[in-house]
Design a protein around this motif. Structure first.
Motif, short mmCIF file in Angstrom:
data_model
loop_
_atom_site.label_atom_id
_atom_site.label_comp_id
_atom_site.label_asym_id
_atom_site.label_seq_id
_atom_site.Cartn_x
_atom_site.Cartn_y
_atom_site.Cartn_z
N LEU A 10 86.30 125.54 17.38
CA LEU A 10 85.32 125.62 16.30
C LEU A 10 84.21 124.60 16.49
N HIS A 11 84.56 123.43 16.97
CA HIS A 11 83.54 122.39 17.14
C HIS A 11 82.85 122.45 18.49
N HIS A 12 83.51 123.07 19.43
CA HIS A 12 82.94 123.16 20.79
C HIS A 12 83.08 124.58 21.29
N THR A 13 82.26 125.46 20.76
CA THR A 13 82.41 126.86 21.12
C THR A 13 82.14 127.10 22.60
N ASN A 14 81.38 126.19 23.22
CA ASN A 14 81.08 126.40 24.64
C ASN A 14 82.32 126.24 25.52
N LEU A 15 83.46 125.88 24.92
CA LEU A 15 84.69 125.83 25.70
C LEU A 15 85.35 127.21 25.82
N ALA A 16 84.68 128.25 25.27
CA ALA A 16 85.26 129.59 25.29
C ALA A 16 85.76 130.01 26.68
N PRO A 17 84.96 129.81 27.77
CA PRO A 17 85.48 130.23 29.07
C PRO A 17 86.78 129.53 29.45
N HIS A 18 86.91 128.27 29.08
CA HIS A 18 88.13 127.54 29.39
C HIS A 18 89.31 128.12 28.61
N LEU A 19 89.07 128.43 27.34
CA LEU A 19 90.14 128.97 26.51
C LEU A 19 90.58 130.34 27.03
N ILE A 20 89.58 131.16 27.39
CA ILE A 20 89.92 132.48 27.91
C ILE A 20 90.72 132.33 29.19
N ASN A 21 90.27 131.40 30.05
CA ASN A 21 90.99 131.15 31.29
C ASN A 21 92.42 130.70 31.02
N LEU A 22 92.60 129.84 30.04
CA LEU A 22 93.94 129.35 29.70
C LEU A 22 94.80 130.50 29.20
N ALA A 23 94.22 131.35 28.36
CA ALA A 23 94.97 132.50 27.85
C ALA A 23 95.35 133.43 29.00
N ASP A 24 94.39 133.70 29.87
CA ASP A 24 94.66 134.59 31.01
C ASP A 24 95.80 134.05 31.86
N GLN A 25 95.69 132.77 32.21
CA GLN A 25 96.66 132.21 33.15
C GLN A 25 98.04 132.08 32.53
N THR A 26 98.12 131.70 31.26
CA THR A 26 99.46 131.60 30.67
C THR A 26 100.07 133.00 30.58
N GLN A 27 99.24 133.99 30.30
CA GLN A 27 99.76 135.35 30.22
C GLN A 27 100.27 135.81 31.59
N ASP A 28 99.49 135.49 32.63
CA ASP A 28 99.89 135.88 33.98
C ASP A 28 101.16 135.18 34.43
N ARG A 29 101.19 133.88 34.21
CA ARG A 29 102.28 133.08 34.76
C ARG A 29 103.52 133.08 33.90
N LEU A 30 103.36 133.35 32.63
CA LEU A 30 104.51 133.31 31.72
C LEU A 30 104.59 134.65 31.00
N PRO A 31 104.95 135.70 31.74
CA PRO A 31 104.90 137.03 31.13
C PRO A 31 105.84 137.16 29.94
#
Lengths: 871, 491
Positions: A408-429
């Motif tokens: 909310l305070h740093h919306t420009n971190l969106a790519p990092h958050l998306i990347n984190l979501a992608d990778q946790t989903q991939d690695r921890l199915p």
């Protein structure tokens, strides 16, 4: 080499460079491994240099040449192991006598040669103490020398180059010598005693080589190293301590007791955080802890913790916010491993608490505007934490909350958050943490009351990612979108910002694919309609209208089909975007609209078996309408020629080809539709070809026939380049190359296009007329003779297989065959074939002399095949 | 150990990047090919190596906030051994690329992997990794000097010397030594007496009067929180540096460190490779262990044969019972100003004679300082409004009471923003102490001039010295939250 010999001794640097260059050339050209003459001479030269001690007591200029020669010899021995195995005694002697610093290169060379020689012995059958003694003493028996050569031949493989210390699982070749190997023992002791005099780099290499030697000769106890150990364990030099670790790896409890092991591990922990060591050394020691050579390893694998590393011991390595990124992450990873078991137990320990607090501390730094490096480090640490502890709900939930607040305070971190979501989903199915995070982010975004226009782009990016999750309900996303486009909330529609519009459309496009689309239909349609009407950018309006139409007219399945194509191909992989394809960011439309290139040809054209070709325009030939052919040859010829007043008459050649798959199995191309074949010419003998369409081609079904209509300018053999555009079952278009089509000379032969009513006689008349014509006139025409040896039967067979349709004389007349071949646009070949005493004569007449070479080679081919019938 | 290639790159935060020096070793590449077999990955072009290296170090595209290849959270660059993901025809992973960077320089080398490359061997099984690091560190010292401040011209001339230096130490990719600082030693004649061998790390022989210099420096670090729930931390580490000018090929010298009777043992001792032998008791005490009272506490004897240049004979850590200066720091926020209250107390065991002693109070993430009404009981106060920094100069001595205080109010009303720091927000603030006390050590460790023994004919001149300096000496505001500085507290 002759330059070297003639070069005055005082050009030291030049002489050194020469030696190095020669070494490089000889090794890289494999001359050394091939034992070429030149390399032998060079070896002799080097040995001569290193044996020359005359100069050493004067000004010492020879010394650096000698050192370089040692380097060269060492490189030669390293690239071609065993090269110096016969010179061990010489090298040992030189090393022992040398009192200047030159003893170091000799020591390095000697240990390498010794190690390689012992390795070679282990590869010989029946080699034992005697051989070892002989080797060290420089005594070479003839019989053994023969062995030696064969040994070298076998050593072509790279095994000998490789380090032998592979840990407890590795197998080291051994040499059975029995307990008596005094000679080797004394050599080793002498090398070890003087190892102190070597630089750390050289000392480490020497210890490593000697470790290998002792590992290969069980007759020597590893205790020979014991005198050196304390000095090595206390050292501040990374490479010396490392060589001790490798020693431990090789000898385990035969040199290191359990107490020693505990001491070494403690020492590593100390070194990994010693204030006096550099960061990279500490990081290296951290890595060594994760691969600590235990005496009794429980498991082998990547990054296993030594049993002795207790949480208490490891606490010295806990990461802090004052660490640099690399250290922080390495320590974080190590501590995660240490506390992994803790997390699995019901009672979570303090260690885990500490790690979580550390992560929170990092997060606060990010929140307070930490540098890019800190941001990346935080997300990496967060991933590690989730990777190990996603099952500890207390922490993973709290991390989700913290991340939402951070976003909310740093919306420009969106790519990092998306990347984190992608990778946790991939690695921890098996974990649904990513879905939880995305749901929470969706909740946060959609409940925003005050929208900052700068944040919108990131919100939309996040919502696209949220919409990818089928499990997450999308109603709130839709209501957010409809709020965004209402003027009271934001001025987006009025601004007509193309990029923001695209962001909006990207969310809509994702929603079109969402499994709960049915329930979203009306609000989504409203939004699209609103965009199509009110958005102040025509492009966005158009696309909104397109999506609206798709949404309202297509059934769910079709819509999914349209949208999904391409999406399945390159969902997340398609990261490359050009501005022009921004519209459809990996969503299928780009895929559908572009033509893809196949890697190799899918199908080819093969000539179909066919009957002789005739211009088929007047195919509806009626027996009753027999027209009388003029009897007289000239008159017949004239009538025949009159037909050509029509320029299109008999000007085309139709070749039949079969279109068939090439046998490479790519199931995507099993069913092909709307194939459009395109041909291009390689010469100017033919008119341009029209494209050909083939409706479909299935691998399992009979292949379709393709009729190629060629309009020759000159009926010469030719090659056509071909390519095709096809559509596959999934709707993608492909451009593919088709193998070249070769048109042979004989493929241009046609039956005489005489009026169909004329019959045999008419054609014979034309033949006679033409023949006379050609014989009498010069110009373009020509007559020629081709002779060959053929038996009568063979000749008959030849005529039957190749020329029967073109025969104009009476087939029963075996004395002389008259053949008339027509080649469009208006060429003729006339043949009279008759058997003479000595040979068969092919009298040739043609109205285009340029055809003669082609005729010649064609006749040569077919007669040759008749001459040597396959037995 | 053997390296396939070596690069020296200069950069300024990812910009103005250029390769200043590179070297490939063809014969080593030849070996690499036969060792790796089908998994061989060739070293790509210089520009490609550079790009990949910067990406891996997180330095590429400095103006972009997120680059997938560089910032993926899954990927953790395993410094110091990086992997370069080579694309294109020679596709594969180049590993282990060793890289160390200091200041403007990145030094990188690619060691030869001499064990089967599949599956990837652990770093610890490759001796060439630690050797490569030693080489790079040696090169770094050679190029930048031992100080951290690089000087441009010196660097250029050193770079120009590199080809001839490499010809000496590493002509074919297998170095036997690291480049030595200073002018190449003139070749000296071996001593005619005896058959003692000259150590390879000794570039020449000393002639003249024997002089031995032993300097003992202790550094103290501290994190003081002034908070009951958070334990204050401090640690001490010491270094003994020697410069020995003694005649002979392999002269013997012995330095003995001794502790006062009740001193806590020296821990985590590391010694220079020129130390000839060590007693096992010297190595037993370690900071990660339980301290037990019966541990060996000296004297610590270090027999060695000195190299010509100054060297670090040994280093150690020590656990002392009290920090030399105990501080407390309290900040209270009042409207647009803060109320500051500081007390510093010198421990009585510490010699009250400083070379210098200063306390720095930075204020981050605030507007520029306006009025500072601050009183100190002792010393002087410098106010740097541009830097939002108070510097309290205590000088050479604490007053007799050994305690000094500061009290006052600072308002932040300047027109511009002061310096920012992501860690120190709100009441998270610190005082950092800078001090140096000559002729004392905190551990009590000392080198007695008479305990230095030189086994040579001439009587040597022996000088010893010791000093205590501070480093990372923080006193955190006790009314705010302070970052955790050590994991020891988790136990």
């Amino acid at each position: 080499m002759s330059v070297f010999v003639q070069c005055p001794p005082k050009f030291v640097a030049f002489r050194c460079h020469l030696l190095l260059a020669l070494t490089s050339v000889l090794i890289c050209t494999s001359c050394v491994s091939g034992r070429s003459r030149g390399s032998q001479d060079f070896l002799d030269l080097l040995l001569e240099i290193v044996q020359d001690t005359s100069d050493l007591h004067s000004d010492g200029t020879l010394r650096s040449v000698c050192a370089t020669a040692c380097d060269c010899l060492r490189e030669l021995e390293a690239c071609c192991p065993g090269l110096l195995s016969q010179r061990l005694e010489l090298l040992a002697g030189r090393r022992q006598l040398e009192s200047s610093r030159l003893h170091q290169p000799f020591a390095a060379l000697h240990t390498l040669a010794l190690r390689n020689a012992v390795y070679q012995l282990t590869q010989e059958k029946g080699a034992g103490a005697e051989h070892l003694k002989a080797l060290l003493g420089g005594i070479t028996s003839v019989a053994w020398e023969a062995d030696q050569d064969s040994g070298l031949m076998n050593n072509k493989d790279s095994a000998i180059l490789a380090s032998l210390i592979l840990g407890p699982m590795g197998v080291v070749p051994t040499l059975q010598t029995g307990p008596d190997c005094k000679e080797l023992r004394s050599v080793l002791s002498s090398l070890l005693e003087e190892s102190y005099l070597l630089t750390p780099l050289c000392q480490a290499a020497l210890l490593h080589r000697l470790t290998e030697v002792v590992a290969m000769v069980p007759g020597i106890p590893p205790a020979i190293f014991r005198a050196q150990l304390l000095r090595l364990l206390g050292t501040s030099e990374a490479c010396l301590l490392h060589s001790t670790l490798l020693m431990k790896c090789a000898f385990t409890d035969s040199l290191f007791s359990a107490e020693d092991e505990a001491f070494m591990l403690k020492r590593l922990v100390v070194l990994s955080q010693h204030p006096r060591l550099s960061t990279h050394e500490k990081l290296f020691y951290l890595d060594c802890i994760l691969h600590f050579p235990e005496n009794r390893p429980i498991s082998s694998g990547d990054e296993t913790l030594p049993v002795l590393l207790t949480p208490r011991l490891a606490s010295a390595l806990a990461p802090t916010v004052f660490n640099d990124s690399a250290t922080l992450l390495s320590r974080f990873n190590l501590l995660c491993l240490v506390h992994l078991e803790e997390g699995e137990e019901a009672e979570e320990g303090q260690g885990l608490e500490y790690l979580h607090d550390h992560l929170t501390a990092l997060l606060h730094i990010v929140e307070n505007g930490g540098s890019r490096e800190i941001v990346v480090t935080f997300f990496r640490a967060a991933f590690l934490f989730l990777f190990y502890f996603n099952h500890v709900e207390r922490y993973s939930t709290s991390l989700t909350e913290q991340l939402c607040k951070l976003y909310l305070h740093h919306t420009n971190l969106a790519p990092h958050l998306i990347n984190l979501a992608d990778q946790t989903q991939d690695r921890l199915p098996e974990s649904d943490w990513a879905v939880g995070l995305l749901t929470a982010v969706q909740r946060v975004i959609t409940s925003i009351t005050q929208l900052n226009p700068k944040d919108l782009k990131w919100h939309l990016k996040m919502l696209v990612r949220v919409a990818e999750e089928g499990e997450i309900p999308q109603t709130s996303t839709l209501s957010f979108l409809s709020r965004v486009i209402t003027p009271s909330f934001s001025s987006l529609c009025e601004s007509g910002d193309w990029r923001q519009g695209n962001g909006l459309l990207a969310v809509c496009r994702r929603l079109l694919l969402h499994p709960s689309l049915d329930s979203l239909l009306i609000p989504l349609a409203d939004i699209l309609q609103h965009l199509a009407r009110c958005y102040r950018d025509t492009d966005i309006q158009d696309h909104a209208r397109l999506y609206y139409t798709l949404l309202t007219t297509l059934s769910r399945e079709k819509l999914a089909g349209v949208m999904k194509q391409g999406a399945t191909n390159g969902e997340r992989q398609v990261k490359k975007r050009s501005l022009s394809s921004l519209m459809s960011e990996g969503e299928g439309l780009t895929s559908l609209l572009t033509i893809h290139q196949t890697e190799r040809a899918i199908f080819r054209l093969t000539e179909a078996q066919s009957e002789p070709r005739q211009e088929s325009k007047e195919g509806d030939f009626d027996e009753n309408k027999v027209e009388k052919c003029p009897d007289e040859a000239n008159a017949a010829l004239e009538a025949y020629r009159a037909q050509f007043n029509d320029p299109s008459f008999a000007s085309e050649l139709t070749l039949k080809y079969q279109l068939a798959h090439i046998d490479s199995h790519d199931s995507r191309f099993d069913q092909l539709f709307s194939i459009r074949l395109h041909f291009s010419l390689t010469d100017d003998h033919y008119e341009k070809l029209q494209d050909i369409s083939v409706p479909c081609l299935f691998r399992e079904k009979p292949s379709p026939t393709v009729k190629l209509r060629l309009k020759p300018r000159r009926p010469y053999p030719t090659t056509l380049h071909a390519s095709a555009i096809v559509t596959t079952q999934d709707g993608l278009s492909w451009h593919t190359a088709v193998p070249d089509v070769h048109v042979a000379f004989e493929q241009t032969f046609m039956l005489l296009p005489s009026p169909p009513s004329w019959g045999e006689g008419g054609r014979l008349s034309v033949f006679e007329g033409l023949w006379e014509d050609i014989c009498s006139e010069n110009g373009e025409s020509a007559i020629s003779l081709f002779c060959c040896q053929l038996k009568e039967a063979a000749l008959n067979a030849l005529v039957e297989t190749h020329f029967l349709p073109y025969l104009v004389s009476d087939p029963s007349n075996k004395e002389e065959f008259k053949l008339l071949l027509f080649l469009p646009p208006q060429c003729h070949i006339l043949l009279k074939i008759s058997s003479k005493e000595d040979a068969v004569h092919f009298s040739i007449a043609t109205d285009n002399w340029l055809l003669l070479p082609h005729i010649g080679s064609y006749l040569l081919t077919i007669t040759a095949s008749e001459e040597d019938p396959p037995s | 150990m053997t390296i396939r290639a070596l690069w020296i790159i200069s950069q300024e935060k990812g910009e103005n990047v250029s390769i200043r020096f590179s070297r490939r070793f063809s014969t080593v590449e030849h070996r690499a090919k036969s060792l790796a077999g089908s998994s061989y990955v060739a070293v790509p072009e210089e520009s490609t190596v550079l790009q990949l290296l910067l990406t891996e170090l997180g330095l590429s595209d400095p103006d972009k906030a997120y680059v997938a290849l560089r910032d993926d959270c899954l990927h953790r660059p395993r410094s110091p051994a990086l992997e370069l993901r080579v694309d294109g025809p020679g596709k594969g992973i180049l590993w282990p690329m060793l890289a160390i960077s200091q200041g403007p320089l990145i030094l990188a080398c690619l060691p030869l992997v001499d064990v089967p490359p599949e599956p990837r061997p652990p770093l610890a099984s490759l001796l060439s990794v630690s050797q490569g690091l030693t080489l790079l560190a040696g090169l770094q010292t050679f190029l930048l000097g031992s100080g951290s401040k690089p000087d441009g011209e010196g660097l250029v001339s050193r770079l120009a010397m590199l080809p001839s230096v490499l010809l000496q130490v590493c002509p074919l990719g297998t170095p036997l030594d690291v480049p030595l600082l200073g002018p190449p030693a003139t070749p000296t004649l071996p001593a005619s007496a005896g058959n003692q061998k000259q150590p390879a790390w000794k570039t020449g022989l000393h002639r003249g009067r024997a002089v031995v210099n032993v300097a003992l420096t202790e550094t103290v670090r501290s994190m003081q929180y002034g908070n009951r729930s958070r334990q204050d931390l401090w640690d001490v580490f010491g270094t003994v540096t020697c410069k020995c000018e003694v005649e002979g090929v392999l002269p013997n010298v012995m330095v003995t460190l001794s502790l006062p009777p009740n001193g806590s043992p020296l821990q985590d001792i590391l010694v220079h490779p020129c130390v000839t032998s060590l007693d096992s008791s010297i190595l037993t005490a370690s900071s990660v262990d339980n301290c037990d009272g019966s541990a060996f506490s000296g004297p610590y004897k270090f027999p060695f044969s000195p190299p010509l240049e100054p060297f670090r004979l040994c280093s150690y850590t020590s656990q002392v019972p009290v920090p030399p200066i105990l501080g407390s720091y309290q900040l209270r926020e009042e409207e647009n100003q803060v109320h500051v209250s500081v007390t510093l107390k010198l421990h009585e065991s510490v010699k009250n004679s400083f070379e210098y002693c200063e306390a720095h109070l930075p204020f981050f993430n605030r507007d520029q300082m306006g009025v500072a009404e601050v009183k100190v009981s002792y010393g002087q106060l410098d106010v740097s409004k541009e830097k939002n920094l108070l510097v309290w100069v205590l000088g050479q001595k604490f007053p007799k009471s050994l305690e000094v205080t500061m009290e006052g109010k600072i308002s932040f009303s300047g027109p511009t923003k002061g310096p920012a720091d992501p860690l120190c927000t709100g009441l998270t603030a610190y005082i950092k102490l800078y001090f140096k006390v000559p002729d004392m050590t905190l551990s009590g460790c000392c080198v007695d001039q008479h305990s230095v023994q030189v086994y040579s004919s001439a009587k040597p001149r022996i000088a010893t010295s010791r000093e205590l300096t501070s480093k990372d000496y923080f006193i955190w505001n006790s009314t705010g939250t302070a970052p955790v500085a050590s994991g020891q507290t988790m136990m």
